[in-house]
Scaffold this motif. Structure first.
Motif: not given
Length: 188
Positions: A43-51
């Protein structure tokens, strides 16, 4: 593990899982486990699944462009052969053991109706392919309308091959492309 290494592990795992199982079917916990990173790091690298989906599709776009342009370049200087190389590239792709269709069509089918960002990424990718085909057609001196026709054949072959699990869709699309190209050269 560095941030870059963690990011690469996450994207590699996501690309494989999304392509094999589908975008909606893969949860963050499954992705975390496959990548071997903590949920916090994910989550630190990709805050949302869309990211993550956007980053995976960016990788797929780069792979597509590199593979396609390489196949076209390998076809040599003959403009007609360069157009037909697109379908040879598709055939090789369709014969891969892990072929499950176009990642962009899959993403649009699963997420495009509910995720505007994913829908726009897919539209941009597909427009890029049409622009590429337009450039190839322009090199032949054939009418510009041929690019859209050849693009539709390629897109249809991708869907047909994925659904039917029959790579001959590329051969059939190439045969139709030859007819269209010959007709376009006759008219030009």
């Amino acid at each position: 593990m560095t941030e870059d290494e963690a990011r690469e592990r996450i994207l590699t795992a996501a690309e494989e899982l999304y392509y094999r199982k589908g975008y909606a079917a893969v949860g963050m916990d499954e992705l975390r486990a496959a990548a071997g990173v903590s949920l916090r790091r994910l989550y630190a690298l990709f805050p949302a699944k869309t990211d993550i989906v956007a980053a995976v599709l960016a990788r797929k776009h780069a792979q597509w462009e590199s593979g396609l342009s390489g196949a076209v370049t390998d076809a040599g200087d003959d403009p007609r052969a360069r157009l037909l190389a697109v379908y040879e590239y598709l055939e090789n792709w369709f014969c891969a053991d892990d072929f499950r269709g176009c990642a962009f069509i899959n993403a649009f089918g699963e997420l495009g109706g509910t995720n505007a960002e994913v829908a726009e990424i897919v539209r941009t990718h597909k427009a890029s392919f049409q622009e590429y085909m337009a450039g190839l057609v322009a090199d032949t001196g054939a009418p510009a309308a041929l690019a859209a026709q050849l693009s539709i054949l390629a897109e249809g072959a991708q869907s047909t091959a994925a659904i039917s699990k029959d790579p001959s869709a590329a051969v059939q699309a190439r045969g139709a492309a030859e007819v269209l190209i010959d007709a376009a050269f006759t008219r030009a």
